[in-house]
Design a protein around this motif. Structure first.
Motif, PDB file in Angstrom:
ATOM      1  N   UNK A 178     -15.191   1.844 -11.568  1.00 23.09           N
ATOM      2  CA  UNK A 178     -15.314   3.190 -12.135  1.00 23.09           C
ATOM      3  C   UNK A 178     -14.029   3.703 -12.797  1.00 23.09           C
ATOM      4  N   UNK A 179     -12.903   3.091 -12.447  1.00 25.54           N
ATOM      5  CA  UNK A 179     -11.586   3.511 -12.956  1.00 25.54           C
ATOM      6  C   UNK A 179     -11.286   4.964 -12.607  1.00 25.54           C
ATOM      7  N   UNK A 180     -11.724   5.383 -11.420  1.00 23.71           N
ATOM      8  CA  UNK A 180     -11.458   6.734 -10.957  1.00 23.71           C
ATOM      9  C   UNK A 180     -10.126   6.765 -10.204  1.00 23.71           C
ATOM     10  N   UNK A 181      -9.280   7.725 -10.561  1.00 26.29           N
ATOM     11  CA  UNK A 181      -7.961   7.838  -9.953  1.00 26.29           C
ATOM     12  C   UNK A 181      -8.037   8.008  -8.447  1.00 26.29           C
ATOM     13  N   UNK A 182      -9.044   8.721  -7.960  1.00 21.86           N
ATOM     14  CA  UNK A 182      -9.174   8.971  -6.522  1.00 21.86           C
ATOM     15  C   UNK A 182      -9.389   7.671  -5.752  1.00 21.86           C
ATOM     16  N   UNK A 183     -10.114   6.729  -6.334  1.00 23.08           N
ATOM     17  CA  UNK A 183     -10.321   5.434  -5.683  1.00 23.08           C
ATOM     18  C   UNK A 183      -9.010   4.659  -5.592  1.00 23.08           C
ATOM     19  N   UNK A 184      -8.194   4.742  -6.639  1.00 25.62           N
ATOM     20  CA  UNK A 184      -6.887   4.091  -6.607  1.00 25.62           C
ATOM     21  C   UNK A 184      -6.017   4.721  -5.524  1.00 25.62           C
ATOM     22  N   UNK A 185      -6.054   6.031  -5.446  1.00 24.33           N
ATOM     23  CA  UNK A 185      -5.285   6.753  -4.428  1.00 24.33           C
ATOM     24  C   UNK A 185      -5.708   6.328  -3.024  1.00 24.33           C
ATOM     25  N   UNK A 186      -7.014   6.227  -2.797  1.00 23.68           N
ATOM     26  CA  UNK A 186      -7.516   5.848  -1.478  1.00 23.68           C
ATOM     27  C   UNK A 186      -7.205   4.379  -1.157  1.00 23.68           C
ATOM     28  N   UNK A 220       0.853  -6.258  -0.492  1.00 22.26           N
ATOM     29  CA  UNK A 220       2.007  -5.409  -0.769  1.00 22.26           C
ATOM     30  C   UNK A 220       2.478  -5.564  -2.210  1.00 22.26           C
ATOM     31  N   UNK A 221       2.510  -6.785  -2.705  1.00 18.49           N
ATOM     32  CA  UNK A 221       2.928  -7.020  -4.087  1.00 18.49           C
ATOM     33  C   UNK A 221       1.954  -6.375  -5.068  1.00 18.49           C
ATOM     34  N   UNK A 222       0.680  -6.482  -4.775  1.00 19.07           N
ATOM     35  CA  UNK A 222      -0.324  -5.854  -5.630  1.00 19.07           C
ATOM     36  C   UNK A 222      -0.217  -4.336  -5.541  1.00 19.07           C
ATOM     37  N   UNK A 223       0.043  -3.837  -4.334  1.00 21.15           N
ATOM     38  CA  UNK A 223       0.200  -2.400  -4.123  1.00 21.15           C
ATOM     39  C   UNK A 223       1.349  -1.851  -4.967  1.00 21.15           C
ATOM     40  N   UNK A 224       2.467  -2.567  -4.995  1.00 16.23           N
ATOM     41  CA  UNK A 224       3.626  -2.109  -5.762  1.00 16.23           C
ATOM     42  C   UNK A 224       3.294  -1.974  -7.243  1.00 16.23           C
ATOM     43  N   UNK A 225       2.445  -2.852  -7.737  1.00 19.33           N
ATOM     44  CA  UNK A 225       2.071  -2.795  -9.151  1.00 19.33           C
ATOM     45  C   UNK A 225       1.204  -1.586  -9.462  1.00 19.33           C
ATOM     46  N   UNK A 226       0.606  -0.997  -8.435  1.00 19.75           N
ATOM     47  CA  UNK A 226      -0.210   0.196  -8.673  1.00 19.75           C
ATOM     48  C   UNK A 226       0.657   1.443  -8.812  1.00 19.75           C
ATOM     49  N   UNK A 227       1.955   1.327  -8.478  1.00 19.20           N
ATOM     50  CA  UNK A 227       2.828   2.497  -8.515  1.00 19.20           C
ATOM     51  C   UNK A 227       2.918   3.119  -9.898  1.00 19.20           C
ATOM     52  N   UNK A 228       3.196   2.290 -10.907  1.00 20.30           N
ATOM     53  CA  UNK A 228       3.305   2.803 -12.279  1.00 20.30           C
ATOM     54  C   UNK A 228       1.973   3.382 -12.744  1.00 20.30           C
ATOM     55  N   UNK A 229       0.886   2.724 -12.362  1.00 20.19           N
ATOM     56  CA  UNK A 229      -0.439   3.204 -12.740  1.00 20.19           C
ATOM     57  C   UNK A 229      -0.741   4.544 -12.092  1.00 20.19           C
ATOM     58  N   UNK A 276      -4.511   2.837  -2.141  1.00 20.71           N
ATOM     59  CA  UNK A 276      -3.093   2.841  -1.790  1.00 20.71           C
ATOM     60  C   UNK A 276      -2.881   3.366  -0.368  1.00 20.71           C
ATOM     61  N   UNK A 277      -3.634   4.395   0.001  1.00 19.95           N
ATOM     62  CA  UNK A 277      -3.520   4.931   1.356  1.00 19.95           C
ATOM     63  C   UNK A 277      -3.923   3.870   2.380  1.00 19.95           C
ATOM     64  N   UNK A 278      -5.019   3.164   2.116  1.00 17.22           N
ATOM     65  CA  UNK A 278      -5.470   2.139   3.057  1.00 17.22           C
ATOM     66  C   UNK A 278      -4.452   1.013   3.187  1.00 17.22           C
ATOM     67  N   UNK A 279      -3.865   0.612   2.075  1.00 11.03           N
ATOM     68  CA  UNK A 279      -2.837  -0.436   2.126  1.00 11.03           C
ATOM     69  C   UNK A 279      -1.655   0.030   2.983  1.00 11.03           C
ATOM     70  N   UNK A 280      -1.277   1.298   2.841  1.00  6.98           N
ATOM     71  CA  UNK A 280      -0.175   1.852   3.636  1.00  6.98           C
ATOM     72  C   UNK A 280      -0.557   1.919   5.117  1.00  6.98           C
ATOM     73  N   UNK A 281      -1.800   2.283   5.398  1.00  2.13           N
ATOM     74  CA  UNK A 281      -2.260   2.368   6.786  1.00  2.13           C
ATOM     75  C   UNK A 281      -2.184   0.998   7.463  1.00  2.13           C
ATOM     76  N   UNK A 282      -2.649  -0.021   6.765  1.00  2.00           N
ATOM     77  CA  UNK A 282      -2.639  -1.366   7.333  1.00  2.00           C
ATOM     78  C   UNK A 282      -1.207  -1.854   7.519  1.00  2.00           C
ATOM     79  N   UNK A 283      -0.356  -1.629   6.515  1.00  2.00           N
ATOM     80  CA  UNK A 283       1.038  -2.060   6.641  1.00  2.00           C
ATOM     81  C   UNK A 283       1.731  -1.342   7.798  1.00  2.00           C
ATOM     82  N   UNK A 284       1.454  -0.046   7.964  1.00  2.00           N
ATOM     83  CA  UNK A 284       2.052   0.707   9.072  1.00  2.00           C
ATOM     84  C   UNK A 284       1.616   0.133  10.419  1.00  2.00           C
ATOM     85  N   UNK A 285       0.345  -0.227  10.522  1.00  5.06           N
ATOM     86  CA  UNK A 285      -0.193  -0.821  11.753  1.00  5.06           C
ATOM     87  C   UNK A 285       0.494  -2.149  12.058  1.00  5.06           C
ATOM     88  N   UNK A 286       0.645  -2.983  11.030  1.00  2.00           N
ATOM     89  CA  UNK A 286       1.290  -4.285  11.206  1.00  2.00           C
ATOM     90  C   UNK A 286       2.767  -4.124  11.526  1.00  2.00           C
TER      91      UNK A 286
END
Length: 239
Positions: free
Chosen positions: A27-35, A67-76, A37-47
């Protein structure tokens, strides 16, 4: 936390992360990208917590493909934020194409990372988790007693997120009572400051069509954070 419970939590969080990623690509919806990123952070925090309190084999390192893929979402993600403030100023299309290509390249590595993590997870003791929280709260408190740089403030926010993301799965199993609302207020205040810092670093004083109110100035936002974090340890720790 027993191994079975840790595995169940990781599987659930991973599934949610994958769903948001797939939804964003469709869908290319910004909210999905945001969510995502949040999930990736949640999992990394748990680990991160499991790595620090138990005898785990570098779980965060196993998470590196995500994590590498997550970092690439930063600019986006930043382009979406800027478009909200300044509609039409930046187009995310080029960054989006690069991200889609990255997802294709990393798909197999991410699948292998998940399987490796599921094999490596071990149970952790309650006392160890309690000490993890107390140590981090004291570390944050000590850092607030000195002069905080921009990088230090950003790191402070990341530490708060680690505590918040892990609090829900662990709070019922521990005699641990934190003022989560207060932590969220601090995190949001730093987030607002960080967004304004990003805009200022891009445009300097020539920020187009963005509010110039005193409340939105970096100085005011930083001052609010300093006031909010006064007596941090006493305000957050209800044990």
């Amino acid at each position: 936390m027993k191994k079975k419970a840790a595995l169940k939590y990781l599987k659930k969080e991973w599934k949610v992360m994958r769903v948001h990623l797939q939804s964003f690509l469709k869908k290319e919806e910004q909210e999905d990208l945001h969510r995502f990123r949040i999930q990736a952070k949640r999992i990394e925090a748990f680990l991160m917590l499991l790595d620090q309190v138990g005898h785990h084999s570098k779980l965060v390192k196993c998470f590196s493909p995500v994590k590498k893929m997550f970092k690439k979402t930063g600019a986006l993600r930043n382009r979406y934020i800027i478009n909200e403030l300044i509609p039409g100023y930046f187009s995310p299309k080029k960054s989006l194409r690069k991200f889609r290509s990255l997802v294709v390249r990393y798909r197999k590595r991410i699948k292998k990372a998940r399987l490796k993590l599921l094999r490596k997870i071990r149970p952790v003791k309650r006392a160890q988790i309690f000490c993890f929280y107390q140590d981090h709260l004291q570390q944050i408190t000590r850092s607030l007693n000195g002069i905080i740089s921009d990088d230090g403030l950003h790191e402070f926010r990341k530490q708060i997120k680690v505590l918040l993301y892990n609090y829900k799965p662990f709070c019922e199993k521990l005699d641990l009572h934190l003022d989560v609302d207060y932590l969220e207020k601090v995190e949001e205040a730093i987030g607002r400051w960080h967004d304004q810092l990003m805009i200022s670093s891009l445009f300097g004083k020539n920020v187009p069509i963005v509010s110039h109110s005193e409340d939105d100035s970096l100085e005011k936002l930083r001052s609010n954070i300093i006031d909010l974090t006064h007596n941090f340890y006493q305000r957050v720790n209800h044990n």
